[in-house]
Design a protein around this motif. Structure first.
Motif, PDB file in Angstrom:
ATOM      1  N   LEU A 159      -7.641   4.202   8.332  1.00 15.60           N
ATOM      2  CA  LEU A 159      -6.679   3.116   8.170  1.00 15.60           C
ATOM      3  C   LEU A 159      -6.027   2.770   9.495  1.00 15.60           C
ATOM      4  N   LEU A 204      -8.871  -0.442   1.402  1.00 16.41           N
ATOM      5  CA  LEU A 204      -7.676  -0.197   0.584  1.00 16.41           C
ATOM      6  C   LEU A 204      -8.015  -0.319  -0.907  1.00 16.41           C
ATOM      7  N   VAL A 229      -8.864  -4.347   3.955  1.00 18.39           N
ATOM      8  CA  VAL A 229      -8.431  -4.476   2.559  1.00 18.39           C
ATOM      9  C   VAL A 229      -9.528  -4.004   1.600  1.00 18.39           C
ATOM     10  N   PHE A 262      -1.326  -2.007  -5.961  1.00 15.94           N
ATOM     11  CA  PHE A 262      -2.608  -2.709  -5.817  1.00 15.94           C
ATOM     12  C   PHE A 262      -2.459  -4.199  -6.139  1.00 15.94           C
ATOM     13  N   PHE A 266      -8.867   9.892   6.109  1.00 14.69           N
ATOM     14  CA  PHE A 266      -8.623   8.585   5.496  1.00 14.69           C
ATOM     15  C   PHE A 266      -7.522   7.848   6.252  1.00 14.69           C
ATOM     16  N   TYR A 306       0.822  -1.208   0.000  1.00 15.62           N
ATOM     17  CA  TYR A 306       0.000   0.000   0.000  1.00 15.62           C
ATOM     18  C   TYR A 306       0.856   1.257   0.000  1.00 15.62           C
TER      19      TYR A 306
END
Lengths: 84, 969
Positions: free
Chosen positions: B271, B301, B298, A71, B267, A30
């Motif tokens: 997380l 994400l 996830v 990703f 954001f 990420y």
């Protein structure tokens, strides 16, 4: 809940599915996503001026590729396991 | 040799290769019509397309666009990406079929015999090939839309859950579920369709973890799965954006930080919190809780790919739909707000009237609900930091309960007439019976089953149908049935005429029956597949609640349910083989399996023999060349602007400018979009080499919640005449009266009805209640010198009038696009040429029909009244363009396949040449008329022309005869 009672022990285990390595890999992937997004930012056009910089190689070629890589790596991070 | 794993592995990749080759050979070499050019632009240049956006598609598409050695090859590469994703989908389909079939053939997971291996593989091959060669899926596989990617993700999700089902290490297996959560998060960035496989997934999980499934348990799990979709759709997706909105307001308005600070911080906070809970549950060793929270993390994400939209919209890319710069606009963008509200469970019918409420003083007014707050961005100025100013609330329409009903299917006031036409009777207020008749007859039968049967029974032709017998129906090729269905002779000339004799359908039904009969595992599988089939098909139909007269066929939305059905087609092979083995015990099992497999293989092969010719888009350049032609019809000098209106004269032009860099000096402005203030603001900005619109109205005039429509010549008072009648006194009369009583006054300008004065005294009036058009005839003063130097055609006998007049008699309002057009015509002062695409309506917003001179695929707006058909054409320019600038989409190639939309584009182009040749001929210029007809004969293959209905071939033949050029046959 009858469903839960019906469940075999397979679901409810003492051991969690993920290892520390998975978390690290996910975080690392990420990070790439974030780096990609950061590379995508920059000055924009405005009311009086068109800024050709918004289509620079960094912002529309390199940045999205890095984000995409992040990703995709993330999926690997979820599935990764040590070979026995 | 009989190693199941190896055969399954090789088989899957073999099918991948077949599909990849087929799609690679038939892929469109450039852009296609509808949304493709927009998606390709959004991927290649990271510009923002229509709501709800597709950021993850953009990322992958962007990668593929970089393989293109030249900008004109970018669409090909993105189309190839879709071809590969579709081939991947076929691979996963094969694996899914073999997995499910194997489970029904081998109850205890023993190793399969050669006959069983053949049976399973034949099922996989026939099922996967049937899908490869089916109409709807192939259509999306060879163009630059999101549906190929979306199908791939649905197939991947289904395959992953089977992988989970099959995983021996149950602790590890949970990771497949986490991966699914991630995939669903990501897939929001492609298309929301993917959420629809959740019920099937949940049922797989339920059947696996419950030791014995009960009816009650099944129902609870089913209910839970629907709840899960609702949670993702209505809670998670908007909820996260809402949290970002709170953070943004707090940081920007309260703590005076610049824009985006709060969005980013909140954001990161989300997380951080989720990670904290993940770590906590990991430490405490609670696997279930841990898996759930990790899944949530996830998911977030994956969903965060939407940052791409915010980042690019903030950079103000030339295409930046809805200007999604903050969480508030993102909320509307994701919620697809601009498409309006469609009722689902209870709500309005087309006959509903707005709800009224009585005020305290006894008067009545419209009753509105108050929705979410709306904010306007105020950029920082010296001494003032960035801030959001609340500009109002979203309006939630309310309706009089008398016009509302449960499960309303006929809801759109705009379509009141078409609903009644569909049901063939006059309806004041739809009854439950009308409602259900429309639901079954139109929404289910016409807009779903018809498409389903195109894929598995056969298709009449590729012409879009609005319910008539001649076009777009399903049929079988068995004349008794077809005659019963349609009752008209069947014409097979159209390439989209595909006959499968209903065989794939039959095979699918056999598979369905075979599966159902396999005791409990079969019934469980049936339920899972049925859910996939239902959710990606009929459930979408129910959700969309479509009106008649859709602009195009909508089969592409239901590819997922056709996918599910092909799994049954695959199983049909196992069913047939089993039957052969039962009926002919004398045959060896292996012979029976091979025989049955080969027999069934004939079905997909028969399908491809029908579908190849209407899916082979190779060598077709019509969409791209049409875009070039529009743009190259514009004058080279002066930064022209072209008004366009539909998808097909807008997106291709945007693509040509943004991706290929054709005519970066010009601007394509969509009239319909001009109703959005954000779009007007973007048009006022420069883009590439095109300066912004020089409007005299300020940006603040076009804020989204203001000045949508301006009243025209409002009634000021009513006078009661002695004879009892009432006379309405309008503003214009008052002004005229005032000017009469005060000669020489310039209170509202010398000519109070001149546009600049209207802008100055009325539209820009600080008193908002005075914002109106004070007349029913607007005057635009013309600068004759500017006109003379403009380069436009000025017929010799034309006198340039002092004013351009726009008659608004009978109009109650002037729309925003009309206001922009008027102001633009005035402010561009003929030195910046303005055009209207010949395919755009010339009178929908502002009636320009008497002020257009055709110069190519675009007509220039001229100040004088065009009084003859001859004067409406700039022959010189049109000739130049037709001979030297136009490109003809490779229409020389007689093997080209043209679908309905392409045919329309060819018709426009062909007709343009005929109009020109005829015009030249009328003027006595037979030399050039002949040149044009020769061009026409040279560029358009007669084979292609003969496929196109409503073409003016008669005129072409007549002109050829008169001019003595070669005749087309």
């Amino acid at each position: 809940m009858p469903i839960i009672r019906n469940c075999s022990n397979s679901m409810i285990m003492q051991k969690t599915a993920f290892t520390k390595t998975n978390y690290i890999l996910i975080a690392f992937s990420y990070l790439w996503v974030i780096i990609g997004f950061l590379l995508m930012t920059g000055s924009g056009s405005n009311e009086t001026e068109f800024n050709a910089e918004i289509f620079s190689i960094r912002r529309v070629c390199i940045a999205p590729a890095i984000t995409l890589m992040g990703f995709l790596l993330l999926a690997g991070g979820i599935l990764w396991r040590r070979k026995k | 040799m009989w190693n199941y794993q190896r055969i399954n592995f090789i088989g899957g990749w073999l099918l991948f290769a077949i599909a990849a080759i087929v799609y690679g050979m038939t892929v469109e070499p450039s852009i296609s019509f509808w949304d493709c050019p927009e998606f390709i632009t959004s991927a290649a240049r990271l510009e923002v397309g229509h709501p709800p956006g597709a950021p993850f598609f953009m990322l992958l598409g962007n990668l593929f666009s970089q393989f293109a050695s030249d900008a004109s090859l970018i669409p090909l590469w993105i189309n190839r990406m879709n071809a590969l994703l579709s081939a991947g989908c076929i691979l996963l389909l094969f694996r899914s079929i073999t997995y499910l079939t194997r489970k029904l053939i081998l109850k205890n997971n023993e190793s399969p015999t050669p006959a069983q291996i053949i049976t399973i593989m034949a099922s996989g091959v026939v099922g996967a090939l049937s899908y490869t060669f089916s109409d709807t899926f192939w259509y999306s596989a060879v163009e630059g839309e999101v549906y190929a990617f979306s199908s791939f993700l649905t197939a991947l999700a289904f395959w992953i859950i089977l992988k989970w089902d099959n995983e021996k290490n149950r602790a590890f297996a949970n990771r497949w579920l986490v991966l699914l959560a991630y995939l669903i998060g990501l897939s929001i960035g492609v298309h929301l369709l993917n959420l629809l496989c959740i019920p099937a997934i949940v049922m797989v999980v339920y059947f696996k973890i419950s030791q014995r499934s009960t009816l009650k348990g099944t129902l609870v799990a089913l209910g839970g799965s629907f709840l899960l979709i609702a949670c993702v759709l209505y809670l998670l997706i908007p909820g996260i954006v809402k949290i970002l909105g709170y953070g943004e307001l707090l940081m920007v308005n309260h703590f005076k930080f610049p824009f985006h600070t709060g969005t980013i911080l909140s954001f990161l906070l989300i997380l951080l919190l989720l990670s904290g809970v993940v770590w906590f549950t990991h430490r405490s060793g609670n696997n279930v809780a841990n898996s759930i929270v990790v899944s949530l993390l996830v998911f977030v994400l994956g969903y965060s790919s939407y940052a791409l939209i915010l980042i690019r919209a903030s950079a103000d890319t030339p295409m930046s739909q809805q200007a999604v710069k903050d969480p508030f606009t993102l909320r509307d963008y994701l919620g697809r707000e601009q498409y309006g509200q469609t009722p689902l469970i209870y709500g309005k019918t087309f006959a509903a009237t707005p709800a009224m409420k009585q005020n305290k003083d006894g008067s009545w007014s419209y009753d509105y609900g108050k929705g979410a707050a709306e904010y306007q961005r105020i950029e920082a100025t010296p001494g003032q930091s960035d801030q959001y100013v609340q500009s109002g609330y979203k309006i939630i329409e309310k309706f009089d309960p008398a016009g509302c009903m449960w499960f309303p299917r006929m809801h759109s006031k705009l379509h009141a007439g078409t609903y009644q036409a569909w049901l063939g009777k006059k309806i004041e207020q739809p009854s439950l019976k009308d409602n259900l008749r429309f639901f079954f007859g139109y929404q289910l039968n016409f807009m779903y089953w018809r498409y389903f049967l195109w894929n598995f029974a056969g298709r009449q032709n590729d012409v879009q149908s609005h319910g008539e017998k001649e076009n777009g129906n399903w049929l079988t090729g068995i004349s008794v049935i077809d005659h019963y269905l349609l009752g008209i002779p069947i014409n097979g000339a159209n390439k989209g005429h595909n006959l499968f004799y209903g065989l794939p359908l039959l095979l699918g039904l056999i598979g369905l029956g075979w599966q159902w009969k396999k005791q409990q595992p079969g019934k469980q599988q049936f339920l899972i597949l049925f859910l996939l089939f239902f959710m990606t098909g009929i459930a979408i139909v129910i959700y969309l609640n479509q009106t008649p007269l859709q602009p195009r066929e909508r089969d592409y939305a239901y590819a997922g349910s056709f996918y599910a059905f092909t799994i049954w087609i695959g199983m049909g092979v196992a069913g047939i083989i089993e039957k052969i083995q039962q009926l002919k015990p004398s045959l060896s099992l292996l012979t029976g399996a091979i025989g049955g497999g080969l027999l069934a293989l004939g079905i997909p092969l028969q399908m491809v023999s029908q579908t190849w010719d209407d899916h082979d888009r190779s060598d077709r350049y019509i969409c791209r060349d049409t875009a070039y032609n529009y743009l190259n019809s514009l004058q080279k000098e002066g930064n022209p602007i072209i008004f366009v209106n539909g998808d097909n004269d807008t997106f291709p032009l945007w693509y040509a400018i943004e991706v290929e860099g054709v005519r970066k000096d010009a601007r394509a402005c969509n009239l319909m979009y001009l109703t959005g203030g954000w779009y007007v603001a973007q048009m006022m900005q420069p883009a590439h080499e095109s300066p912004g619109f020089p409007l005299s109205l300020p940006r603040s005039f076009f804020l989204d919640d203001k000045n949508y429509a301006i009243p025209v010549n409002p009634v000021i008072k009513q006078e009661y005449l002695p004879n009892g009648s009432v006379k309405e006194v309008r503003l214009k009369d008052l002004i005229l009266d005032f000017y009469k009583r005060n000669p020489g006054t310039t209170r509202y300008g010398v000519d109070p009805f001149e546009w600049d004065n209207i802008v100055k005294y009325w539209l820009c009036n600080p008193d908002e209640s005075l914002r109106c058009i004070p007349t029913d005839e607007i005057h635009l003063q013309i600068d004759p010198v500017a006109v003379a130097n403009s380069g436009m055609q000025l017929p010799e006998d034309t006198k340039i009038p002092e004013y351009m007049r726009f008659d608004l008699k009978g109009e109650r309002y002037l729309s925003r696009p009309a206001i922009v057009q008027l102001d633009l015509i005035k402010q561009c002062n003929w030195s910046r040429p303005l055009y209207v695409a010949i395919t755009a309506p010339s009178d929908e917003y502002l009636d320009l029909s008497n002020h257009l001179v055709m110069e190519g695929l675009a007509s220039r707006i001229v100040p004088y009244v065009v009084n003859s058909a001859e004067a409406a054409i700039d022959t010189e320019r049109l000739y130049e363009h037709a001979m030297h600038d136009f490109r003809y989409g490779n229409l020389k190639d007689s093997s080209l396949y043209l679908d309905d939309t392409n045919k329309g584009a060819v018709r426009t182009l062909h007709n343009t040449l005929l109009v020109l040749a005829n015009n030249l001929y009328q003027k006595g210029d037979t030399v050039r008329a002949r040149e044009i007809m020769n061009k026409c004969n040279e560029e358009f293959s007669p084979v292609v022309l003969n496929q196109i209905p409503y073409l003016n071939l008669k005129q072409q033949q007549q002109l050829c005869r008169l001019l003595g050029t070669a005749q087309i046959r």
